[in-house]
Design a protein around this motif. Structure first.
Motif, PDB file in Angstrom:
ATOM      1  N   ALA A 137       7.355  29.040  80.770  1.00  0.00           N
ATOM      2  CA  ALA A 137       8.438  28.545  79.923  1.00  0.00           C
ATOM      3  C   ALA A 137       7.926  27.482  78.951  1.00  0.00           C
ATOM      4  O   ALA A 137       8.310  27.465  77.775  1.00  0.00           O
ATOM      5  CB  ALA A 137       9.557  27.981  80.792  1.00  0.00           C
ATOM      6  N   TRP A 138       7.047  26.599  79.436  1.00  0.00           N
ATOM      7  CA  TRP A 138       6.478  25.592  78.552  1.00  0.00           C
ATOM      8  C   TRP A 138       5.622  26.251  77.468  1.00  0.00           C
ATOM      9  O   TRP A 138       5.658  25.841  76.303  1.00  0.00           O
ATOM     10  CB  TRP A 138       5.654  24.577  79.338  1.00  0.00           C
ATOM     11  CG  TRP A 138       4.906  23.628  78.449  1.00  0.00           C
ATOM     12  CD1 TRP A 138       3.556  23.516  78.304  1.00  0.00           C
ATOM     13  CD2 TRP A 138       5.476  22.672  77.550  1.00  0.00           C
ATOM     14  NE1 TRP A 138       3.246  22.545  77.382  1.00  0.00           N
ATOM     15  CE2 TRP A 138       4.410  22.012  76.892  1.00  0.00           C
ATOM     16  CE3 TRP A 138       6.789  22.319  77.226  1.00  0.00           C
ATOM     17  CZ2 TRP A 138       4.611  21.022  75.948  1.00  0.00           C
ATOM     18  CZ3 TRP A 138       6.992  21.318  76.272  1.00  0.00           C
ATOM     19  CH2 TRP A 138       5.920  20.688  75.644  1.00  0.00           C
ATOM     20  N   ALA A 139       4.869  27.274  77.832  1.00  0.00           N
ATOM     21  CA  ALA A 139       4.062  27.982  76.836  1.00  0.00           C
ATOM     22  C   ALA A 139       4.955  28.582  75.754  1.00  0.00           C
ATOM     23  O   ALA A 139       4.659  28.470  74.562  1.00  0.00           O
ATOM     24  CB  ALA A 139       3.236  29.073  77.513  1.00  0.00           C
ATOM     25  N   GLY A 140       6.051  29.223  76.168  1.00  0.00           N
ATOM     26  CA  GLY A 140       6.964  29.803  75.186  1.00  0.00           C
ATOM     27  C   GLY A 140       7.553  28.754  74.266  1.00  0.00           C
ATOM     28  O   GLY A 140       7.649  28.954  73.045  1.00  0.00           O
ATOM     29  N   LEU A 141       7.948  27.617  74.848  1.00  0.00           N
ATOM     30  CA  LEU A 141       8.528  26.545  74.050  1.00  0.00           C
ATOM     31  C   LEU A 141       7.483  25.939  73.111  1.00  0.00           C
ATOM     32  O   LEU A 141       7.738  25.758  71.914  1.00  0.00           O
ATOM     33  CB  LEU A 141       9.087  25.468  74.982  1.00  0.00           C
ATOM     34  CG  LEU A 141       9.736  24.259  74.309  1.00  0.00           C
ATOM     35  CD1 LEU A 141      11.017  24.659  73.593  1.00  0.00           C
ATOM     36  CD2 LEU A 141      10.026  23.171  75.343  1.00  0.00           C
ATOM     37  N   VAL A 145       8.206  30.477  70.709  1.00  0.00           N
ATOM     38  CA  VAL A 145       8.604  31.867  70.917  1.00  0.00           C
ATOM     39  C   VAL A 145      10.058  31.882  71.393  1.00  0.00           C
ATOM     40  O   VAL A 145      10.414  31.118  72.293  1.00  0.00           O
ATOM     41  CB  VAL A 145       7.702  32.546  71.969  1.00  0.00           C
ATOM     42  CG1 VAL A 145       8.110  33.990  72.170  1.00  0.00           C
ATOM     43  CG2 VAL A 145       6.234  32.456  71.535  1.00  0.00           C
ATOM     44  N   PRO A 146      10.931  32.716  70.813  1.00  0.00           N
ATOM     45  CA  PRO A 146      12.331  32.757  71.236  1.00  0.00           C
ATOM     46  C   PRO A 146      12.478  33.155  72.709  1.00  0.00           C
ATOM     47  O   PRO A 146      11.653  33.918  73.232  1.00  0.00           O
ATOM     48  CB  PRO A 146      12.945  33.828  70.323  1.00  0.00           C
ATOM     49  CG  PRO A 146      12.038  33.893  69.149  1.00  0.00           C
ATOM     50  CD  PRO A 146      10.662  33.601  69.673  1.00  0.00           C
ATOM     51  N   PRO A 147      13.536  32.662  73.391  1.00  0.00           N
ATOM     52  CA  PRO A 147      13.698  32.915  74.828  1.00  0.00           C
ATOM     53  C   PRO A 147      13.683  34.389  75.216  1.00  0.00           C
ATOM     54  O   PRO A 147      13.057  34.750  76.222  1.00  0.00           O
ATOM     55  CB  PRO A 147      15.045  32.269  75.153  1.00  0.00           C
ATOM     56  CG  PRO A 147      15.154  31.154  74.157  1.00  0.00           C
ATOM     57  CD  PRO A 147      14.529  31.689  72.900  1.00  0.00           C
ATOM     58  N   GLN A 148      14.354  35.252  74.460  1.00  0.00           N
ATOM     59  CA  GLN A 148      14.374  36.657  74.867  1.00  0.00           C
ATOM     60  C   GLN A 148      12.976  37.255  74.839  1.00  0.00           C
ATOM     61  O   GLN A 148      12.607  38.033  75.728  1.00  0.00           O
ATOM     62  CB  GLN A 148      15.302  37.486  73.986  1.00  0.00           C
ATOM     63  CG  GLN A 148      15.274  38.972  74.356  1.00  0.00           C
ATOM     64  CD  GLN A 148      16.583  39.690  74.125  1.00  0.00           C
ATOM     65  OE1 GLN A 148      17.626  39.077  73.962  1.00  0.00           O
ATOM     66  NE2 GLN A 148      16.529  41.008  74.112  1.00  0.00           N
ATOM     67  N   GLU A 149      12.182  36.900  73.860  1.00  0.00           N
ATOM     68  CA  GLU A 149      10.824  37.418  73.794  1.00  0.00           C
ATOM     69  C   GLU A 149       9.956  36.822  74.905  1.00  0.00           C
ATOM     70  O   GLU A 149       9.050  37.484  75.414  1.00  0.00           O
ATOM     71  CB  GLU A 149      10.222  37.142  72.421  1.00  0.00           C
ATOM     72  CG  GLU A 149      10.927  37.913  71.312  1.00  0.00           C
ATOM     73  CD  GLU A 149      10.248  37.764  69.968  1.00  0.00           C
ATOM     74  OE1 GLU A 149       9.135  37.197  69.903  1.00  0.00           O
ATOM     75  OE2 GLU A 149      10.834  38.213  68.967  1.00  0.00           O
ATOM     76  N   VAL A 150      10.246  35.580  75.301  1.00  0.00           N
ATOM     77  CA  VAL A 150       9.535  34.972  76.428  1.00  0.00           C
ATOM     78  C   VAL A 150       9.833  35.753  77.707  1.00  0.00           C
ATOM     79  O   VAL A 150       8.925  36.034  78.503  1.00  0.00           O
ATOM     80  CB  VAL A 150       9.944  33.490  76.578  1.00  0.00           C
ATOM     81  CG1 VAL A 150       9.427  32.908  77.890  1.00  0.00           C
ATOM     82  CG2 VAL A 150       9.411  32.669  75.414  1.00  0.00           C
ATOM     83  N   VAL A 196      18.138  37.407  80.171  1.00  0.00           N
ATOM     84  CA  VAL A 196      18.117  36.231  79.308  1.00  0.00           C
ATOM     85  C   VAL A 196      19.490  35.562  79.256  1.00  0.00           C
ATOM     86  O   VAL A 196      19.593  34.362  78.957  1.00  0.00           O
ATOM     87  CB  VAL A 196      17.618  36.601  77.897  1.00  0.00           C
ATOM     88  CG1 VAL A 196      18.691  37.324  77.097  1.00  0.00           C
ATOM     89  CG2 VAL A 196      17.113  35.362  77.157  1.00  0.00           C
ATOM     90  N   VAL A 197      20.559  36.291  79.590  1.00  0.00           N
ATOM     91  CA  VAL A 197      21.907  35.712  79.587  1.00  0.00           C
ATOM     92  C   VAL A 197      22.475  35.593  81.007  1.00  0.00           C
ATOM     93  O   VAL A 197      23.622  35.211  81.185  1.00  0.00           O
ATOM     94  CB  VAL A 197      22.871  36.552  78.720  1.00  0.00           C
ATOM     95  CG1 VAL A 197      22.443  36.515  77.256  1.00  0.00           C
ATOM     96  CG2 VAL A 197      22.952  37.999  79.209  1.00  0.00           C
ATOM     97  N   ALA A 198      21.670  35.913  82.020  1.00  0.00           N
ATOM     98  CA  ALA A 198      22.152  35.888  83.401  1.00  0.00           C
ATOM     99  C   ALA A 198      22.021  34.494  84.002  1.00  0.00           C
ATOM    100  O   ALA A 198      21.167  33.704  83.595  1.00  0.00           O
ATOM    101  CB  ALA A 198      21.368  36.892  84.249  1.00  0.00           C
TER     102      ALA A 198
END
Length: 227
Positions: A137-141, A145-150, A196-198
């Protein structure tokens, strides 16, 4: 192509130095027991874990982790630091096997160290450590990178790692492994859109077979993998 997408490719590259190649997450136990004799059985196993394994709870938690980490970055001394660490620890507790918990910690440390070496350290003094989901999650942030793609990349990377292990364990050639990865792409995309929305706390882990296989790995007489 967006810069974020190129950065995402770097995260799922087999060259990412986090040691994922050395773990099978119970796949080795299932192979030795004769439960995964062919490509069809491997595909069924992967689909089951995507649908109801601990992996899904981790993937559903990535958005919350990214949000907490973003607030931690803005206010290093605020409560978001503890929130991120507690969420990451809650996910680690979902893993029954000591070997898999050690895997999550080791891969998390390796990814955080890599990001720090690339100029993207954790906020504050950097002494806090996250396991694999929190580090991802830190790498994506950090890489924007957008959350869904993460979430998509988290699921894709797990499938790719499992298939890499299967090539070495099952009578499964690299072409067949690529065929399976391609066939599972729609499932990964659909599952990522759901997760991603759960609410991760509303999900349940039905991967009993995976948990038992992971627990049994430590008792194998001979083995190739660390989990």
């Amino acid at each position: 192509m967006s810069l974020a997408r190129l950065r995402l490719f770097q995260l799922v590259s087999p060259a990412l130095p986090v040691g994922a190649f050395s773990y099978s997450e119970g796949l080795e136990v299932l192979m030795q027991a004769g439960d995964l004799p062919d490509a069809a059985s491997v595909r069924h196993w992967l689909e089951a874990e995507l649908a109801r394994g601990a992996l899904a709870i981790e993937a559903a938690s990535l958005g919350q982790l990214m949000d907490a980490l973003a607030r931690w970055r803005e206010t290093p001394d605020g409560p978001a630091c503890q929130e991120a660490l507690e969420r990451d620890g809650w996910l680690l507790a979902q893993r029954e096997a000591a070997e898999v918990r050690a895997q999550q910690r080791q891969m998390g440390r390796s990814l955080l160290q890599l990001l720090a070496d690339l100029g993207l350290p954790l906020p504050g003094d950097g002494s806090q450590r996250l396991a694999w989901p929190g580090a991802w999650a830190w790498a994506g942030l950090a890489l924007e990178v957008p959350p869904q793609e993460v979430v998509e990349a988290y699921l894709f990377g797990w499938v790719a790692t499992q298939l890499s292990a299967a090539v070495r364990l099952v009578p499964l050639g690299p072409t067949e492994a690529q065929r399976l990865q391609l066939a599972l792409a729609p499932t990964i995309a659909a599952r990522a859109a759901e997760l991603v929305v759960a609410d991760p706390e509303a999900l349940w882990n039905g991967g009993v077979g995976a948990g038992l296989a992971q627990l049994g790995h430590a008792e194998l007489y001979s083995r190739l993998f660390r989990s």
